[in-house]
Design a protein around this motif. Structure first.
Motif, PDB file in Angstrom:
ATOM      1  N   GLN A 104     -15.550  11.204   4.047  1.00  0.00           N
ATOM      2  CA  GLN A 104     -14.303  11.614   3.380  1.00  0.00           C
ATOM      3  C   GLN A 104     -12.885  11.394   4.292  1.00  0.00           C
ATOM      4  OE1 GLN A 104     -14.869  11.328   0.478  1.00  0.00           O
ATOM      5  NE2 GLN A 104     -16.159  12.908  -0.215  1.00  0.00           N
ATOM      6  N   LYS A 105     -13.031  11.608   5.613  1.00  0.00           N
ATOM      7  CA  LYS A 105     -11.776  11.552   6.719  1.00  0.00           C
ATOM      8  C   LYS A 105     -11.559  10.047   6.699  1.00  0.00           C
ATOM      9  CE  LYS A 105     -12.656  15.646   9.587  1.00  0.00           C
ATOM     10  NZ  LYS A 105     -13.014  16.160  10.791  1.00  0.00           N
ATOM     11  N   LEU A 106     -12.491   9.168   6.820  1.00  0.00           N
ATOM     12  CA  LEU A 106     -12.323   7.901   7.100  1.00  0.00           C
ATOM     13  C   LEU A 106     -11.750   7.370   5.858  1.00  0.00           C
ATOM     14  CD1 LEU A 106     -15.136   5.224   8.249  1.00  0.00           C
ATOM     15  CD2 LEU A 106     -13.732   4.525   6.184  1.00  0.00           C
ATOM     16  N   VAL A 107     -12.377   7.711   4.589  1.00  0.00           N
ATOM     17  CA  VAL A 107     -11.625   7.128   3.392  1.00  0.00           C
ATOM     18  C   VAL A 107     -10.096   7.625   3.309  1.00  0.00           C
ATOM     19  CG1 VAL A 107     -11.547   7.324   0.936  1.00  0.00           C
ATOM     20  CG2 VAL A 107     -13.649   6.843   2.048  1.00  0.00           C
ATOM     21  N   MET A 108      -9.842   8.790   3.593  1.00  0.00           N
ATOM     22  CA  MET A 108      -8.557   9.280   3.296  1.00  0.00           C
ATOM     23  C   MET A 108      -7.473   8.345   4.525  1.00  0.00           C
ATOM     24  SD  MET A 108      -8.798  13.487   3.448  1.00  0.00           S
ATOM     25  CE  MET A 108      -9.150  14.144   1.956  1.00  0.00           C
ATOM     26  N   CYS A 109      -8.217   8.366   5.594  1.00  0.00           N
ATOM     27  CA  CYS A 109      -7.224   7.266   6.677  1.00  0.00           C
ATOM     28  C   CYS A 109      -6.884   5.907   5.959  1.00  0.00           C
ATOM     29  CB  CYS A 109      -7.929   7.329   8.039  1.00  0.00           C
ATOM     30  SG  CYS A 109      -7.969   8.668   8.932  1.00  0.00           S
ATOM     31  N   HIS A 110      -8.016   5.305   5.453  1.00  0.00           N
ATOM     32  CA  HIS A 110      -8.212   3.804   4.948  1.00  0.00           C
ATOM     33  C   HIS A 110      -7.050   3.953   3.738  1.00  0.00           C
ATOM     34  CE1 HIS A 110     -10.034   0.040   4.360  1.00  0.00           C
ATOM     35  NE2 HIS A 110      -9.943   0.248   2.807  1.00  0.00           N
ATOM     36  N   VAL A 111      -7.091   5.166   2.806  1.00  0.00           N
ATOM     37  CA  VAL A 111      -6.271   4.963   1.782  1.00  0.00           C
ATOM     38  C   VAL A 111      -4.925   5.069   2.254  1.00  0.00           C
ATOM     39  CG1 VAL A 111      -5.610   6.525  -0.147  1.00  0.00           C
ATOM     40  CG2 VAL A 111      -7.760   5.874   0.031  1.00  0.00           C
ATOM     41  N   LEU A 112      -4.382   5.987   2.990  1.00  0.00           N
ATOM     42  CA  LEU A 112      -2.926   5.943   3.466  1.00  0.00           C
ATOM     43  C   LEU A 112      -2.584   4.607   4.069  1.00  0.00           C
ATOM     44  CD1 LEU A 112      -2.837   9.332   5.349  1.00  0.00           C
ATOM     45  CD2 LEU A 112      -2.277   8.863   2.986  1.00  0.00           C
ATOM     46  N   GLY A 113      -3.493   3.682   4.648  1.00  0.00           N
ATOM     47  CA  GLY A 113      -3.032   2.499   5.203  1.00  0.00           C
ATOM     48  C   GLY A 113      -2.742   1.542   3.700  1.00  0.00           C
ATOM     49  N   HIS A 114      -3.553   1.853   2.861  1.00  0.00           N
ATOM     50  CA  HIS A 114      -3.351   1.078   1.635  1.00  0.00           C
ATOM     51  C   HIS A 114      -2.236   1.576   0.954  1.00  0.00           C
ATOM     52  CE1 HIS A 114      -6.927  -1.518   0.821  1.00  0.00           C
ATOM     53  NE2 HIS A 114      -7.939  -0.541   0.847  1.00  0.00           N
ATOM     54  N   VAL A 115      -1.795   2.604   1.012  1.00  0.00           N
ATOM     55  CA  VAL A 115      -0.473   2.937   0.004  1.00  0.00           C
ATOM     56  C   VAL A 115       0.597   2.862   0.907  1.00  0.00           C
ATOM     57  CG1 VAL A 115       0.584   5.076  -0.838  1.00  0.00           C
ATOM     58  CG2 VAL A 115      -1.937   4.931  -0.848  1.00  0.00           C
ATOM     59  N   ASP A 116       0.663   2.710   2.420  1.00  0.00           N
ATOM     60  CA  ASP A 116       1.664   2.204   3.128  1.00  0.00           C
ATOM     61  C   ASP A 116       1.964   0.636   2.710  1.00  0.00           C
ATOM     62  OD1 ASP A 116       3.270   2.259   5.862  1.00  0.00           O
ATOM     63  OD2 ASP A 116       1.842   0.613   5.861  1.00  0.00           O
ATOM     64  N   PHE A 117       0.777  -0.103   2.691  1.00  0.00           N
ATOM     65  CA  PHE A 117       0.896  -1.547   2.266  1.00  0.00           C
ATOM     66  C   PHE A 117       1.543  -1.682   1.055  1.00  0.00           C
ATOM     67  CE2 PHE A 117      -0.191  -5.803   1.464  1.00  0.00           C
ATOM     68  CZ  PHE A 117      -0.414  -6.216   2.416  1.00  0.00           C
ATOM     69  N   PHE A 118       0.974  -0.951  -0.209  1.00  0.00           N
ATOM     70  CA  PHE A 118       1.699  -0.999  -1.370  1.00  0.00           C
ATOM     71  C   PHE A 118       3.010  -0.754  -1.495  1.00  0.00           C
ATOM     72  CE2 PHE A 118      -2.548   0.687  -3.180  1.00  0.00           C
ATOM     73  CZ  PHE A 118      -3.059  -0.499  -3.221  1.00  0.00           C
ATOM     74  N   LYS A 119       3.665   0.239  -0.467  1.00  0.00           N
ATOM     75  CA  LYS A 119       5.015   0.632  -0.455  1.00  0.00           C
ATOM     76  C   LYS A 119       5.846  -0.366   0.186  1.00  0.00           C
ATOM     77  CE  LYS A 119       8.273   4.425   0.701  1.00  0.00           C
ATOM     78  NZ  LYS A 119       8.327   5.864   1.017  1.00  0.00           N
ATOM     79  N   ASN A 120       5.345  -1.004   1.414  1.00  0.00           N
ATOM     80  CA  ASN A 120       6.292  -1.738   2.231  1.00  0.00           C
ATOM     81  C   ASN A 120       6.109  -3.319   2.091  1.00  0.00           C
ATOM     82  OD1 ASN A 120       7.506   0.227   4.009  1.00  0.00           O
ATOM     83  ND2 ASN A 120       5.482   0.979   3.876  1.00  0.00           N
ATOM     84  N   ASN A 121       5.044  -3.950   1.541  1.00  0.00           N
ATOM     85  CA  ASN A 121       4.841  -5.194   1.491  1.00  0.00           C
ATOM     86  C   ASN A 121       5.678  -5.915   0.321  1.00  0.00           C
ATOM     87  OD1 ASN A 121       3.136  -7.636   0.168  1.00  0.00           O
ATOM     88  ND2 ASN A 121       3.005  -7.853   2.436  1.00  0.00           N
ATOM     89  N   PHE A 122       6.392  -6.977   0.737  1.00  0.00           N
ATOM     90  CA  PHE A 122       7.349  -7.470  -0.336  1.00  0.00           C
ATOM     91  C   PHE A 122       6.736  -7.679  -1.553  1.00  0.00           C
ATOM     92  CE2 PHE A 122       5.840 -11.566   0.995  1.00  0.00           C
ATOM     93  CZ  PHE A 122       6.309 -12.425  -0.186  1.00  0.00           C
ATOM     94  N   ALA A 123       5.390  -8.392  -1.708  1.00  0.00           N
ATOM     95  CA  ALA A 123       4.901  -8.906  -2.878  1.00  0.00           C
ATOM     96  C   ALA A 123       4.810  -7.528  -3.733  1.00  0.00           C
ATOM     97  CB  ALA A 123       3.646  -9.282  -2.497  1.00  0.00           C
ATOM     98  N   PHE A 124       4.713  -6.318  -3.396  1.00  0.00           N
ATOM     99  CA  PHE A 124       4.287  -5.390  -4.259  1.00  0.00           C
ATOM    100  C   PHE A 124       5.891  -4.632  -5.025  1.00  0.00           C
ATOM    101  CE2 PHE A 124       0.471  -5.460  -2.222  1.00  0.00           C
ATOM    102  CZ  PHE A 124      -0.545  -5.064  -3.159  1.00  0.00           C
TER     103      PHE A 124
END
Length: 521
Positions: A104-124
């Motif tokens: 669960q800790k690993l998944v939370m860390c992984h999810v925060l990486g995804h959400v950071d990418f969703f917010k900041n990558n220009f394509a999104f």
């Protein structure tokens, strides 16, 4: 819907872990939307995964089929979904009930990486519901507040409600058949349409230039014989007719957004237009995820690795973490693991920019021993990573940062089926071949690029599309099904210009006959 989201809140100990991990991630420079975690049983996770992360989507039998596939795969031990996160503001992420605390800790860390990418990558940025219709500001200034409207949970729910109203009025079978038609065309969109101005300003009319007829070179005394006035007049007339045809052609310029063109111009009933609009809008929502699969998974994997090993996991959890992480990064024959390729390429970029292995001096250095020990200790790796995360998609990421040294270190190769050996065999380890094949698979998700060229082809009201043959051939079965679907929507014959054996060919579908004609369309 209500049953799915009942009793799914995180227990208190996991909520505390979430707060701790979010604080650490923010200190490391990650910038993410608020994240709402839900705890689901495996059957609930499979159900939401079958709906693409949105249990509120429109009804269709394909979601049930996907659920059965995921359920069977889980029951047979072939796969297991540990987490799922959707691009929304706030982001929604689902944790699998029964996972260990380390997982669960690993998944939370992984999810925060995804959400950071969703917010900041220009394509999104194209998924911002409050963004301009035609042009999106791809890069925001540092420190600029950014809280876009990405309430796609509500948007998908509205889509589902609209489709259900159509089903209630026109019947399940009729509506589902049309949804299948639209789904077979859902890849015929223009993923970059929100970032590029592709249409001329119709209010500005250019003065028609004088027709310049090409002349054959001749001396003065031979001019009348080489370029007779009758011939020049005839050529001028043809050029003017061609210009006039181009001015009256619809669309004025070829367009990749085939679904958008059909939505505006096809003779659809009102309910059909609603369905097609839903399919098109959702296709544009998922397009950035297809464009950034390697980068997105690589970025999330990079950060779950850094956070877990340096800040989150304690000594008693490292072995469990390493075992689970190894399973995620494992590669198997015949498959490209986007997690592995993405994280290794991000690590390569970080190391190169930390050591100064870029720029003119590095490129012009021919001494292999000097390159091997090259280290200017610039420490620019982390800064470069955040820049790459913001400005690239998979194609540009691979094109710019996948080097020959990286391909050699990772053992990349191409493979093909051998009729002689009756098995898959390594085809080439040559760097250029490997990179070109990988880029071909990623460009437009490996699918052919199709454009609408003329809505009144041959002055018969037929729809003419053109295949931009960039090395991706058309599959005969897919092509015929797509033409059948286009014919159903356009309600007149549909033609597709393509290349067959290095010759121009036009495939025509009129509801009963498919024909191929050689020559110019």
């Amino acid at each position: 819907m209500s049953k799915i989201f009942s009793h799914t809140t995180l227990p208190r100990y996991l909520r505390q872990e979430q707060e701790k991990i979010e604080r650490i991630a923010a200190e490391q420079g990650l910038d993410f939307f608020p994240v709402v975690f839900e705890m689901l049983a495996y059957d609930q996770m499979n159900e939401i995964a079958a709906y693409g992360g949105f249990p509120v989507r429109y009804p269709h039998w394909r979601f049930g089929m996907e659920y059965e596939r995921l359920a069977k795969s889980y029951e047979y031990g072939l796969s297991k979904i540990y987490e799922m996160v959707i691009n929304n503001n706030p982001a929604f992420a689902y944790l699998l009930e029964g996972n260990s605390l380390t997982d669960q800790k690993l998944v939370m860390c992984h999810v925060l990486g995804h959400v950071d990418f969703f917010k900041n990558n220009f394509a999104f940025r194209a998924t911002d519901l409050d963004a301009p219709a035609t042009v999106v500001e791809a890069v925001r200034a540092p420190g600029q507040p950014y809280d876009p409207n990405r309430k796609w949970i509500d948007k998908m729910a509205n889509h589902g409600a609209a489709v259900r109203r159509v089903v209630d009025r026109f019947g399940t079978q009729r509506v589902e058949e049309f949804i299948e038609i639209c789904l077979s065309l859902e890849n015929l969109i223009d993923p970059y349409s929100r970032f590029v101005v592709r249409h001329r300003d119709e209010a500005v009319e250019e003065e028609p230039s004088e027709v310049d007829v090409p002349r054959l070179q001749a001396k003065d005394y031979m001019e009348e014989f080489i370029n007779p006035s009758e011939f020049l007049d005839e050529q001028r007339k043809r050029i003017e007719e061609r210009r006039q045809a181009q001015r009256t052609r619809h669309p004025a310029e070829p367009t990749r957004d085939v679904l958008g063109f059909l939505l505006d111009n096809a003779p659809l009933e009102r309910w059909e237009r609603v369905i097609l609009g839903v399919i098109r809008e959702e296709a544009y929502y998922y397009a950035p995820q297809a464009q950034t699969k390697i980068m997105n998974e690589g970025w999330a994997s990079y950060w779950h690795s850094r956070l877990m090993t340096e800040h989150v996991a304690d000594a008693s959890e490292i072995v469990d973490y390493a075992e689970n992480n190894a399973g995620v990064m494992a590669t198997s024959g015949g498959r490209l693991n986007p997690y592995k390729l993405g994280v290794e390429l991000f690590r390569s970029v970080e190391e190169r920019w930390n050591r100064g292995q870029f720029g003119r001096d590095w490129d012009e250095c021919d001494d292999l021993d000097e390159k091997r020990h090259w280290d200017l200790r610039l420490g620019l790796g982390r800064e470069k990573l955040f820049e790459v995360r913001q400005l690239y998609t998979d194609v540009t990421f691979i094109d710019e940062f996948l080097t020959e040294d990286f391909a050699r270190e990772q053992g990349l190769f191409t493979f093909a089926w051998s009729n002689r050996g009756e098995r898959w065999e390594i085809e080439s380890r040559e760097f250029r071949t490997v990179k070109e094949k990988l880029l071909a698979q990623l460009t437009n998700s490996g699918q052919p690029v199709i454009r609408v060229e003329d809505a009144n082809y041959a002055n018969r009201g037929e729809l003419l599309l053109r295949h931009d043959h960039g090395g991706v051939d058309l599959r005969d079965d897919y092509c015929k099904e797509a033409l059948r679907a286009l014919h159903r929507v356009w309600r007149r014959p549909v033609c597709l210009a393509t290349v067959v054996e290095k010759k121009l060919a036009v495939l025509r579908y009129d509801g009963a006959v498919q024909s191929v004609t050689q020559g110019a369309p």
